[in-house]
Design a protein around this motif. Structure first.
Motif, PDB file in Angstrom:
ATOM      1  N   LEU A 144     -12.632  -0.183  -8.267  1.00  0.00           N
ATOM      2  CA  LEU A 144     -14.057  -0.325  -7.087  1.00  0.00           C
ATOM      3  C   LEU A 144     -13.637  -1.289  -6.358  1.00  0.00           C
ATOM      4  O   LEU A 144     -13.584  -1.035  -5.120  1.00  0.00           O
ATOM      5  N   LEU A 145     -12.766  -2.359  -6.446  1.00  0.00           N
ATOM      6  CA  LEU A 145     -12.701  -3.582  -5.231  1.00  0.00           C
ATOM      7  C   LEU A 145     -11.527  -2.838  -4.402  1.00  0.00           C
ATOM      8  O   LEU A 145     -11.717  -2.984  -3.194  1.00  0.00           O
ATOM      9  N   ALA A 146     -10.496  -2.155  -4.991  1.00  0.00           N
ATOM     10  CA  ALA A 146      -9.272  -1.786  -4.215  1.00  0.00           C
ATOM     11  C   ALA A 146      -9.956  -0.943  -3.224  1.00  0.00           C
ATOM     12  O   ALA A 146      -9.626  -0.664  -2.020  1.00  0.00           O
ATOM     13  N   GLY A 147     -10.932   0.230  -3.926  1.00  0.00           N
ATOM     14  CA  GLY A 147     -11.418   1.251  -3.055  1.00  0.00           C
ATOM     15  C   GLY A 147     -12.352   0.785  -1.951  1.00  0.00           C
ATOM     16  O   GLY A 147     -12.313   1.146  -0.755  1.00  0.00           O
ATOM     17  N   PHE A 148     -13.155  -0.355  -2.190  1.00  0.00           N
ATOM     18  CA  PHE A 148     -14.011  -1.142  -1.115  1.00  0.00           C
ATOM     19  C   PHE A 148     -13.017  -1.401  -0.304  1.00  0.00           C
ATOM     20  O   PHE A 148     -13.124  -1.167   1.193  1.00  0.00           O
ATOM     21  N   ARG A 149     -11.700  -2.266  -0.377  1.00  0.00           N
ATOM     22  CA  ARG A 149     -10.774  -2.939   0.776  1.00  0.00           C
ATOM     23  C   ARG A 149     -10.119  -1.726   1.402  1.00  0.00           C
ATOM     24  O   ARG A 149     -10.124  -1.718   2.584  1.00  0.00           O
ATOM     25  N   GLU A 150      -9.645  -0.411   0.830  1.00  0.00           N
ATOM     26  CA  GLU A 150      -8.815   0.301   1.048  1.00  0.00           C
ATOM     27  C   GLU A 150      -9.709   1.171   2.331  1.00  0.00           C
ATOM     28  O   GLU A 150      -9.290   1.477   3.288  1.00  0.00           O
ATOM     29  N   THR A 151     -11.046   1.580   1.809  1.00  0.00           N
ATOM     30  CA  THR A 151     -11.768   2.438   2.629  1.00  0.00           C
ATOM     31  C   THR A 151     -12.201   1.558   3.915  1.00  0.00           C
ATOM     32  O   THR A 151     -12.059   2.026   5.282  1.00  0.00           O
ATOM     33  N   GLY A 253     -15.530   6.160  -0.830  1.00  0.00           N
ATOM     34  CA  GLY A 253     -14.104   5.773  -1.161  1.00  0.00           C
ATOM     35  C   GLY A 253     -13.995   5.058  -2.350  1.00  0.00           C
ATOM     36  O   GLY A 253     -12.843   5.293  -3.179  1.00  0.00           O
ATOM     37  N   MET A 254     -14.813   4.317  -2.827  1.00  0.00           N
ATOM     38  CA  MET A 254     -14.625   3.479  -3.986  1.00  0.00           C
ATOM     39  C   MET A 254     -14.962   4.472  -5.073  1.00  0.00           C
ATOM     40  O   MET A 254     -14.021   4.345  -6.158  1.00  0.00           O
ATOM     41  N   LEU A 255     -15.734   5.367  -5.062  1.00  0.00           N
ATOM     42  CA  LEU A 255     -15.854   6.068  -6.441  1.00  0.00           C
ATOM     43  C   LEU A 255     -14.596   7.040  -6.479  1.00  0.00           C
ATOM     44  O   LEU A 255     -14.345   7.496  -7.530  1.00  0.00           O
ATOM     45  N   ALA A 256     -14.121   7.728  -5.254  1.00  0.00           N
ATOM     46  CA  ALA A 256     -13.183   8.589  -5.348  1.00  0.00           C
ATOM     47  C   ALA A 256     -11.894   7.976  -6.084  1.00  0.00           C
ATOM     48  O   ALA A 256     -11.360   8.438  -6.863  1.00  0.00           O
ATOM     49  N   ARG A 257     -11.845   6.547  -5.637  1.00  0.00           N
ATOM     50  CA  ARG A 257     -10.691   5.821  -6.160  1.00  0.00           C
ATOM     51  C   ARG A 257     -10.723   5.596  -7.594  1.00  0.00           C
ATOM     52  O   ARG A 257      -9.841   5.960  -8.430  1.00  0.00           O
ATOM     53  N   VAL A 258     -11.980   5.291  -8.203  1.00  0.00           N
ATOM     54  CA  VAL A 258     -11.940   5.169  -9.632  1.00  0.00           C
ATOM     55  C   VAL A 258     -11.759   6.417 -10.248  1.00  0.00           C
ATOM     56  O   VAL A 258     -11.151   6.603 -11.407  1.00  0.00           O
ATOM     57  N   GLN A 259     -12.539   7.663  -9.668  1.00  0.00           N
ATOM     58  CA  GLN A 259     -12.328   8.879 -10.322  1.00  0.00           C
ATOM     59  C   GLN A 259     -10.701   9.242 -10.366  1.00  0.00           C
ATOM     60  O   GLN A 259     -10.322   9.880 -11.497  1.00  0.00           O
TER      61      GLN A 259
END
Lengths: 440, 440
Positions: A144-151, A253-259
């Protein structure tokens, strides 16, 4: 002269458990810790856990007393389909080497943590965090953190790091932890709010992932005294609508990365991620109150929504709007801090451009447009009865020019707990801190 | 009923300054803040700064008194090659709209910060951080952090978040900040050391990017009381050589990312990044001491290398080994904390598997293999004269099984300052904290 590498490369490279499915029929070298073991009269079963996976290993000629659970071992074996669980693999052990033996059994059995009381789990957290479900929750949070930053990086935001030791609190003294700063009192930051606003002047779009500290006297399943705040702030907005648009994109973006990356963890935890609609529904607070009264006969006291009101609004949004998420907008001034941009009146009540975001009826974020006009800010500080001197350094920046801006903050642990259905937000933190807990 | 978006989409989409080179000959809409302005009898020059760039805009028929610097404006104009600076563009302004005017001039002129004393810059940091070079340093740091995380994630590491409020310090009481925790004393973590080791048991490979707190009484250009620590720890190593290999890979990933994404910032700051060799040279401390004595006649006191010794060793490594980086290995026990793995003796001195990394003669990191054997740890705590009770929760974990492991920590601000040639580490932090500075 410099030293040379002392280790020769091992003949067989190490394989990680997550990669085993690509090695069926092959001999592999695994390293990991023994999660559990059984010896059934000559046939030995070991569940091995490594960085990202766990697998059953079977041996019948090991000539070895199995070491205690949590011992670190190396196993050489052959990968084959699991005889009972279709799609899974197991490893036929040819050899096991003990790398570091455990000296004593763990205080609770890691494969059986579901039967253990939360307090016991937390008291022994340094070991129980090794449990497969325990660590899976933290693994999802990492993504989730990585998705937050990446997005946000993709949207042109710059990461910032703002001070956690501060001279004064952002919003007055309640719940502030005091630090002895070389004999003078200082405080732990409750949020990066004022600093992230200042940094809008430098980078226009900024984000920060960092701990915040709240001296919450509540000791509930929803409160931590130290948690990870996911903060974003952006300039040159037209209104808080732009902030909600940005947050929607970030959540997607966060949820897509986790998925994409946490399939095994989600399966293990039995969690199904919500869909983030193209446009999350937005409903003004006064309408939200009227809705839960009309639809459920629930009368909300105060100026805000109470937890039951939030729950009902979430239920209604799911049923009527087909969305797990709903923005509650136009919060009354009385329920928002001094820096929130006012937005006239609704039904005679002064409202703001502040909003909350509910997920399945629980608040996961607050945000809004902030005041950028120095005169408006001066009047607001006065109207809120705050000490202008303690906010001098902050207010000064606005006199030198600031674009219209706004932002939002997401509590990482609360979001993680909600997405995964954890009943206690503490389990979304490696070593939680609360009113009474400072250890481990 | 939910509210509908109130803003119609603008006819001309906004262009960011960094994208202008792709729009030569076209009309664009820019938004940003006025960094500087000049009015030469009808011809008006404005330097506009936005999220990632700055550009000169020229107008001769604006019929507008230019607002103060740092005012937020929108400019419609045509992109054309800059008449004097080849390869650059400028914008011929057709219209300027003031979005938010500055109320007064900034206390120092942002285009002329180079002439301003560091203390003045820091006193007005909330505004001076907008200076192009000031923010460029922070932008480079943001990419260093992203490179750290990205590279480690690719190597199978999991991000963790460990507590900053702790019951006891990792290495005794010196330089610890005290927090009033609901009436009880607690401390701010000086490093995530013990927690990241515990998390090796869960994920085998972990990293954390988070603030650490040091009550440094030194008030030098190299010391901060709050800084960002880039921590990594990995299990199932054979020796500290594996840790140095991992750190080398991480540094290569970090610098590659900055090289790729921060071209304009590096050019602005006149910085040239060092090369990370395939294998960074490794030299035992005792040999390093002998080398600076032999090569430079510099006698080092104490058990360690002194700053001058580090500088000379860096010079020697650059000249003789062709490397800006050098690992100094096998630190004596007397110069390392209790958790460092011992490694026999060299020249009769008990040494460890601890190392430092020097970049151009300055230390940027410490690391090493840690003790994982519970008996060895118990003896070490005793030998260092530490209180076993205060380390009970930590030491306990090792009795339940831990693989051989090690790790390293990089100070983000010190690395940033070194790479960019900043003379003061404070300029590598948005709002630095030191012995005497708590504001802004």
């Amino acid at each position: 002269m410099t030293t040379e590498p002392t280790q020769a490369a091992p003949v067989l490279p190490r394989t990680f458990i997550r990669e085993l499915a690509q090695h069926v029929g092959q001999t592999v070298r695994l390293r990991g810790m023994i999660l559990s073991r059984r010896d059934l009269g000559g046939i030995q079963f070991v569940t091995l856990r490594d960085a990202g996976g766990a697998v059953q290993c079977v041996g019948d000629q090991l000539n070895l007393d199995l070491p205690l659970p949590e011992s670190s071992v190396e196993i050489i074996g052959t990968v084959r389909p699991h005889p009972k669980r279709g799609g899974e693999v197991e490893v036929q052990m040819q050899a096991m080497t003990v790398i570091a033996a455990a000296a004593e059994p763990t205080p609770v059995e890691l494969p059986k943590l579901e039967r253990v009381h939360a307090d016991t789990l937390l008291n022994h957290r340094a070991v129980t965090v090794r449990g497969l479900k325990e660590r899976a929750a933290l693994r999802v949070q990492a993504e989730l953190l990585a998705g937050f930053r990446e997005t946000l990086s993709g949207m042109g935001f710059t990461e910032i790091s703002t001070p956690k030791i501060v001279e004064a609190g952002a919003e007055g003294g309640a719940g502030l932890f005091t630090v002895d700063y070389f004999g003078e009192p200082a405080y732990l930051a409750q949020s990066p709010q004022l600093y992230k606003q200042m940094m809008v002047g430098a980078f226009e779009r900024v984000f920060e992932v960092a701990p915040v500290f709240r001296g919450e006297s509540h000791n509930t399943s929803r409160h931590l005294t130290e948690y990870l705040s996911l903060d974003a702030e952006l300039g040159f907005i037209d209104s808080e609508e732009d902030v909600m648009d940005a947050e929607t994109e970030v959540l997607r973006g966060m949820l897509a990365r986790v998925q994409e990356r946490c399939g095994p963890e989600l399966a293990l935890l039995g969690a199904e991620l919500p869909q983030v609609p193209e446009r999350i529904p937005r409903i003004p607070l006064l309408e939200a109150r009227a809705t839960v009264e009309r639809e459920f006969g629930h009368l909300v006291g105060g100026k805000d929504l109470d937890p039951e009101g939030e729950r009902l609004l979430g239920e209604w949004a799911g049923r009527e709007l087909g969305s797990d998420f709903v923005f509650v907008t136009k919060f009354p001034q009385a329920a928002r801090p001094f820096y929130t941009h006012p937005d006239g009146e609704m039904d005679g009540v002064p409202v703001t451009r502040g909003f909350d975001l509910l997920l399945r009826g629980l608040e996961i974020t607050s945000g809004g447009q902030r005041i950028h006009d120095p005169e408006m800010l001066r009047r607001s500080i006065e109207a809120y009865g705050l000490n202008p001197e303690s906010l001098r350094a902050y207010a000064e920046v606005f006199r030198y020019g600031m674009p219209p801006h706004g932002g939002f903050a997401i509590g990482a642990e609360r979001l993680t707990a909600l997405l995964l259905g954890l009943s206690n937000v503490r389990m979304a933190r490696a070593f939680p801190r609360d009113r009474t807990r400072l250890q481990p």
